[in-house]
Enzyme design. Structure first.
Site, PDB file in Angstrom:
ATOM      1  N   ARG A   1       0.821  -1.216   0.000  1.00 27.21           N
ATOM      2  CA  ARG A   1       0.000   0.000   0.000  1.00 27.21           C
ATOM      3  C   ARG A   1       0.855   1.267   0.000  1.00 27.21           C
ATOM      4  O   ARG A   1       0.323   2.376  -0.082  1.00 27.21           O
ATOM      5  CB  ARG A   1      -0.917   0.034   1.240  1.00 27.21           C
ATOM      6  CG  ARG A   1      -1.979  -1.055   1.251  1.00 27.21           C
ATOM      7  CD  ARG A   1      -2.747  -1.055   2.567  1.00 27.21           C
ATOM      8  NE  ARG A   1      -3.878  -0.148   2.557  1.00 27.21           N
ATOM      9  CZ  ARG A   1      -5.160  -0.520   2.390  1.00 27.21           C
ATOM     10  NH1 ARG A   1      -5.468  -1.782   2.226  1.00 27.21           N
ATOM     11  NH2 ARG A   1      -6.119   0.365   2.398  1.00 27.21           N
TER      12      ARG A   1
ATOM     13  N   TYR B   1       0.782   4.274  -2.538  1.00 30.75           N
ATOM     14  CA  TYR B   1      -0.347   5.194  -2.364  1.00 30.75           C
ATOM     15  C   TYR B   1      -0.172   6.012  -1.080  1.00 30.75           C
ATOM     16  O   TYR B   1      -0.200   7.237  -1.114  1.00 30.75           O
ATOM     17  CB  TYR B   1      -1.638   4.377  -2.308  1.00 30.75           C
ATOM     18  CG  TYR B   1      -2.909   5.193  -2.249  1.00 30.75           C
ATOM     19  CD1 TYR B   1      -3.406   5.837  -3.383  1.00 30.75           C
ATOM     20  CD2 TYR B   1      -3.627   5.306  -1.059  1.00 30.75           C
ATOM     21  CE1 TYR B   1      -4.585   6.566  -3.325  1.00 30.75           C
ATOM     22  CE2 TYR B   1      -4.803   6.028  -0.999  1.00 30.75           C
ATOM     23  CZ  TYR B   1      -5.283   6.653  -2.133  1.00 30.75           C
ATOM     24  OH  TYR B   1      -6.452   7.371  -2.074  1.00 30.75           O
TER      25      TYR B   1
ATOM     26  N   ASN C   1     -17.913  -3.638  -4.487  1.00 26.74           N
ATOM     27  CA  ASN C   1     -17.816  -5.102  -4.547  1.00 26.74           C
ATOM     28  C   ASN C   1     -19.049  -5.781  -3.967  1.00 26.74           C
ATOM     29  O   ASN C   1     -19.666  -6.633  -4.610  1.00 26.74           O
ATOM     30  CB  ASN C   1     -16.605  -5.568  -3.725  1.00 26.74           C
ATOM     31  CG  ASN C   1     -15.441  -5.951  -4.606  1.00 26.74           C
ATOM     32  OD1 ASN C   1     -15.394  -5.593  -5.776  1.00 26.74           O
ATOM     33  ND2 ASN C   1     -14.485  -6.674  -4.043  1.00 26.74           N
TER      34      ASN C   1
HETATM   35  P1  NAD Z   1     -11.014   7.318  -9.337  1.00 25.65           P
HETATM   36  O1  NAD Z   1     -10.005   6.256  -9.641  1.00 25.65           O
HETATM   37  O2  NAD Z   1     -12.421   7.095  -9.756  1.00 25.65           O
HETATM   38  O3  NAD Z   1     -10.548   8.707  -9.937  1.00 25.65           O
HETATM   39  C1  NAD Z   1      -9.221   9.060 -10.180  1.00 25.65           C
HETATM   40  C2  NAD Z   1      -9.171   9.776 -11.521  1.00 25.65           C
HETATM   41  O4  NAD Z   1      -7.822  10.230 -11.760  1.00 25.65           O
HETATM   42  C3  NAD Z   1      -9.540   8.863 -12.686  1.00 25.65           C
HETATM   43  O5  NAD Z   1     -10.462   9.524 -13.515  1.00 25.65           O
HETATM   44  C4  NAD Z   1      -8.213   8.626 -13.395  1.00 25.65           C
HETATM   45  O6  NAD Z   1      -8.358   8.341 -14.762  1.00 25.65           O
HETATM   46  C5  NAD Z   1      -7.504   9.933 -13.118  1.00 25.65           C
HETATM   47  N1  NAD Z   1      -6.047   9.841 -13.220  1.00 25.65           N
HETATM   48  C6  NAD Z   1      -5.242   8.899 -12.689  1.00 25.65           C
HETATM   49  N2  NAD Z   1      -3.957   9.164 -13.010  1.00 25.65           N
HETATM   50  C7  NAD Z   1      -3.968  10.302 -13.742  1.00 25.65           C
HETATM   51  C8  NAD Z   1      -2.945  11.071 -14.365  1.00 25.65           C
HETATM   52  N3  NAD Z   1      -1.661  10.723 -14.302  1.00 25.65           N
HETATM   53  N4  NAD Z   1      -3.309  12.188 -15.041  1.00 25.65           N
HETATM   54  C9  NAD Z   1      -4.606  12.557 -15.134  1.00 25.65           C
HETATM   55  N5  NAD Z   1      -5.621  11.864 -14.584  1.00 25.65           N
HETATM   56  C10 NAD Z   1      -5.289  10.747 -13.886  1.00 25.65           C
HETATM   57  O7  NAD Z   1     -10.927   7.575  -7.756  1.00 25.65           O
HETATM   58  P2  NAD Z   1     -11.792   8.521  -6.811  1.00 25.65           P
HETATM   59  O8  NAD Z   1     -12.399   7.668  -5.776  1.00 25.65           O
HETATM   60  O9  NAD Z   1     -12.645   9.426  -7.597  1.00 25.65           O
HETATM   61  O10 NAD Z   1     -10.638   9.353  -6.096  1.00 25.65           O
HETATM   62  C11 NAD Z   1     -10.309  10.679  -6.474  1.00 25.65           C
HETATM   63  C12 NAD Z   1      -9.235  11.212  -5.557  1.00 25.65           C
HETATM   64  O11 NAD Z   1      -9.684  11.206  -4.200  1.00 25.65           O
HETATM   65  C13 NAD Z   1      -7.938  10.409  -5.583  1.00 25.65           C
HETATM   66  O12 NAD Z   1      -6.849  11.286  -5.502  1.00 25.65           O
HETATM   67  C14 NAD Z   1      -8.025   9.569  -4.338  1.00 25.65           C
HETATM   68  O13 NAD Z   1      -6.748   9.223  -3.849  1.00 25.65           O
HETATM   69  C15 NAD Z   1      -8.770  10.498  -3.392  1.00 25.65           C
HETATM   70  N6  NAD Z   1      -9.466   9.739  -2.340  1.00 25.65           N
HETATM   71  C16 NAD Z   1     -10.615   9.057  -2.612  1.00 25.65           C
HETATM   72  C17 NAD Z   1     -11.256   8.340  -1.600  1.00 25.65           C
HETATM   73  C18 NAD Z   1     -12.535   7.592  -1.825  1.00 25.65           C
HETATM   74  O14 NAD Z   1     -13.039   6.970  -0.887  1.00 25.65           O
HETATM   75  N7  NAD Z   1     -13.155   7.629  -2.974  1.00 25.65           N
HETATM   76  C19 NAD Z   1     -10.686   8.301  -0.310  1.00 25.65           C
HETATM   77  C20 NAD Z   1      -9.501   8.989  -0.083  1.00 25.65           C
HETATM   78  C21 NAD Z   1      -8.902   9.714  -1.097  1.00 25.65           C
HETATM   79  N1  UDP Z   2     -13.017  -5.635   1.819  1.00 26.53           N
HETATM   80  C1  UDP Z   2     -13.704  -6.848   1.958  1.00 26.53           C
HETATM   81  N2  UDP Z   2     -14.206  -7.424   0.838  1.00 26.53           N
HETATM   82  C2  UDP Z   2     -14.087  -6.877  -0.397  1.00 26.53           C
HETATM   83  C3  UDP Z   2     -13.412  -5.643  -0.529  1.00 26.53           C
HETATM   84  C4  UDP Z   2     -12.875  -5.057   0.604  1.00 26.53           C
HETATM   85  O1  UDP Z   2     -13.837  -7.375   3.059  1.00 26.53           O
HETATM   86  O2  UDP Z   2     -14.598  -7.481  -1.368  1.00 26.53           O
HETATM   87  C5  UDP Z   2     -12.492  -4.989   3.043  1.00 26.53           C
HETATM   88  C6  UDP Z   2     -11.015  -4.582   2.959  1.00 26.53           C
HETATM   89  O3  UDP Z   2     -10.178  -5.653   3.359  1.00 26.53           O
HETATM   90  C7  UDP Z   2     -10.967  -3.419   3.917  1.00 26.53           C
HETATM   91  C8  UDP Z   2     -12.333  -2.775   3.788  1.00 26.53           C
HETATM   92  O4  UDP Z   2     -13.178  -3.746   3.196  1.00 26.53           O
HETATM   93  O5  UDP Z   2     -10.817  -3.884   5.248  1.00 26.53           O
HETATM   94  C9  UDP Z   2     -12.334  -1.515   2.904  1.00 26.53           C
HETATM   95  O6  UDP Z   2     -11.681  -1.828   1.699  1.00 26.53           O
HETATM   96  P1  UDP Z   2     -11.573  -0.797   0.480  1.00 26.53           P
HETATM   97  O7  UDP Z   2     -10.682  -1.442  -0.539  1.00 26.53           O
HETATM   98  O8  UDP Z   2     -12.929  -0.381   0.060  1.00 26.53           O
HETATM   99  O9  UDP Z   2     -10.891   0.506   1.092  1.00 26.53           O
HETATM  100  P2  UDP Z   2      -9.625   0.770   2.041  1.00 26.53           P
HETATM  101  O10 UDP Z   2      -9.050  -0.525   2.530  1.00 26.53           O
HETATM  102  O11 UDP Z   2      -8.688   1.512   1.173  1.00 26.53           O
HETATM  103  O12 UDP Z   2     -10.212   1.548   3.139  1.00 26.53           O
END
Ligand code: NAD
Ligand code: UDP
Length: 319
Positions: free
Chosen positions: A144, A147, A192
Site C-alpha cells: 500500500r 499510495y 464489490n
Molecule cells: P477514481 O479512480 O475514480 O478517480 C481518479 C481519476 O484520476 C480517474 O479519472 C483517473 O483516470 C484519473 N487519473 C489517474 N492518473 C492520472 C494522471 N496521471 N493524469 C490525469 N488523470 C489521472 O478515484 P476517486 O475515488 O474518484 O478518487 C479521487 C481522488 O480522491 C484520488 O486522488 C483519491 O486518492 C482520493 N481519495 C478518494 C477516496 C474515496 O473513498 N473515494 C478516499 C480517499 C482519497
Molecule cells: N473488503 C472486503 N471485501 C471486499 C473488498 C474489501 O472485506 O470485497 C475490506 C477490505 O479488506 C478493507 C475494507 O473492506 O478492510 C475496505 O476496503 P476498500 O478497498 O474499500 O478501502 P480501504 O481498505 O482503502 O479503506
C-alpha cells in the site's frame, strides 16, 4: 477579468471528480476537466459534454500543463487498492511528479489549489478516532506504500510550496467515500458487495470482517470540498472529511444483503497486507472551520448506490 471562476479538476472523469465537475457547473463556475482515463471514464462525464462552460482535456498530470485557471482541485490518482497496486511506480509518480506539476501551475497563474489527500496517511492507526494532529502509522515498503507514502509526500510538497512560495493551499484528508459512478470492478468494498449481491454471487469478506470503516456519501464529501476551497486563505488544513459513523465490514455486508434481498452467502478471504484494522474520522476541525458535517445516513446513501449499480448491470454496460 473573468466573470466566472475558472476551476480545473484533475481526475475529473473519475468517481469523485465527475461529481465535483457537476457540482461546480451548478455553482456557475467554468470547469476544465483534466483526465488521462487511467481509471476514470467518459461515461462519468458524458452528460456534461456540450454543457456551456465545461471543457474536457485528455492529459496525464505527470507531464507539465499550461492552462489559465483560478482554482485547481487535484484529484488525479487511482484510489482503489486494486488500481493503485496495478502500476505502483505510476501511483507514486502521479502523487509526486503530478503534484509538483500542478503546484507549479498554481504558482505560475497564482491559483488556489486543493489536494485530495486521504485517511491512508494515518496508515494502520494506533489512535482512534483519527484527528489531524496524528502523524500516522505507515509501512514505507509494503504493497500500500505507493499510495500511502505518495499521498504523504504530496502533502509535504503542498506545505513546502505554501511556506516557500506563499501558495494558497487546501489539504483534504478524505475517508472512504461511496456513491453512484464508483467503478464496478475496482475492488472497493461498497461496490464489490453491491455488485456481488445484485448478481447473487458470494460476498467476499476479507479477514473475519471485524475491521471497521466509516463511509461517507459522495454528495456530502463534495459539499466539504467546496466549503474548504472557499474557506479563508489562512485555513490550509489538513482537514478530515468523512462520516464518523463507524461500521464493521461484516455489518456493511449484512446491511447490503438485507437491502438488496440477495441470495448471496458469505465467503471469507485472507485479509490483504497492511489492511487497517479500524478507521473513523474525528471531524471536529471541519465542523468548526467549515461548518460542515455529513448529512446522508448510510442506508440512504446505499439505496442510491444500489439503484445505480442495478441500472448499470441491467444495461449490460458495466465493463
Ligand atoms: P477514481 O479512480 O475514480 O478517480 C481518479 C481519476 O484520476 C480517474 O479519472 C483517473 O483516470 C484519473 N487519473 C489517474 N492518473 C492520472 C494522471 N496521471 N493524469 C490525469 N488523470 C489521472 O478515484 P476517486 O475515488 O474518484 O478518487 C479521487 C481522488 O480522491 C484520488 O486522488 C483519491 O486518492 C482520493 N481519495 C478518494 C477516496 C474515496 O473513498 N473515494 C478516499 C480517499 C482519497
Ligand atoms: N473488503 C472486503 N471485501 C471486499 C473488498 C474489501 O472485506 O470485497 C475490506 C477490505 O479488506 C478493507 C475494507 O473492506 O478492510 C475496505 O476496503 P476498500 O478497498 O474499500 O478501502 P480501504 O481498505 O482503502 O479503506
Amino acid at each position: 477579468m473573468h466573470l466566472k471562476k475558472r476551476c480545473a479538476v484533475t481526475g475529473g472523469a473519475g468517481f469523485l471528480g465527475s461529481h465535483l465537475c457537476e457540482r461546480l457547473l451548478k455553482e456557475g463556475r467554468d470547469v476544465l476537466c483534466i483526465d488521462n482515463f487511467y481509471t476514470g471514464s467518459k461515461r462519468n462525464i458524458v452528460h456534461l459534454l456540450g454543457t456551456p462552460y465545461f471543457e474536457l482535456m485528455r492529459h496525464d498530470i505527470t507531464y507539465p500543463l499550461y492552462v489559465e485557471v483560478d482554482e485547481i482541485f487535484n484529484l488525479a490518482c487511482p484510489a482503489s487498492p486494486i488500481h493503485y497496486q496495478n502500476d505502483p511506480v505510476q501511483t507514486t509518480k502521479v502523487n509526486v511528479h503530478g503534484s509538483i506539476n500542478m503546484l507549479g501551475l498554481a504558482k505560475r497563474v497564482k491559483a488556489k489549489i486543493m489536494q485530495a489527500s486521504t485517511s491512508e496517511v494515518y496508515g494502520d492507526p494506533k489512535v482512534h478516532p483519527q484527528e489531524e494532529s496524528y502523524w500516522g502509522h505507515v509501512n514505507p515498503i509494503g504493497l500500500r506504500s505507493c499510495y500511502d507514502e505518495g499521498k504523504r509526500c504530496a502533502e509535504t510538497l503542498f506545505f513546502d510550496y505554501h511556506r516557500q512560495h506563499r501558495l494558497k493551499i487546501k489539504v483534504a484528508r478524505i475517508f472512504n467515500t461511496y456513491g453512484p459512478r464508483m467503478h464496478p470492478n475496482d475492488g472497493r468494498v461498497v461496490s464489490n458487495f453491491i455488485v456481488q449481491a445484485l448478481q447473487n454471487k458470494p460476498i467476499t469478506i476479507y479477514g473475519d470482517g471485524s475491521q471497521t470503516r466509516s463511509f461517507c456519501y459522495v454528495d456530502d464529501l463534495i459539499e466539504g470540498f467546496l466549503r474548504l476551497m472557499d474557506s479563508p486563505d489562512e485555513f490550509t488544513g489538513p482537514v478530515n472529511l468523512g462520516n464518523p459513523g463507524e461500521f464493521t465490514i461484516m455489518e456493511l455486508a449484512e446491511k447490503i444483503r438485507e437491502m438488496t434481498g440477495t441470495k448471496s452467502e458469505w465467503v471469507f478471504k485472507p485479509l490483504p497486507q497492511d489492511d487497517p484494522i479500524m478507521r473513523k474520522p474525528d471531524i471536529s476541525l471541519a465542523e468548526s472551520k467549515l461548518g460542515w458535517k455529513p448529512k446522508v445516513p448510510l442506508a440512504e446513501g446505499l439505496r442510491k448506490t444500489i439503484d445505480y449499480f442495478d441500472d448499470l448491470l441491467r444495461s449490460g454496460n458495466s465493463g
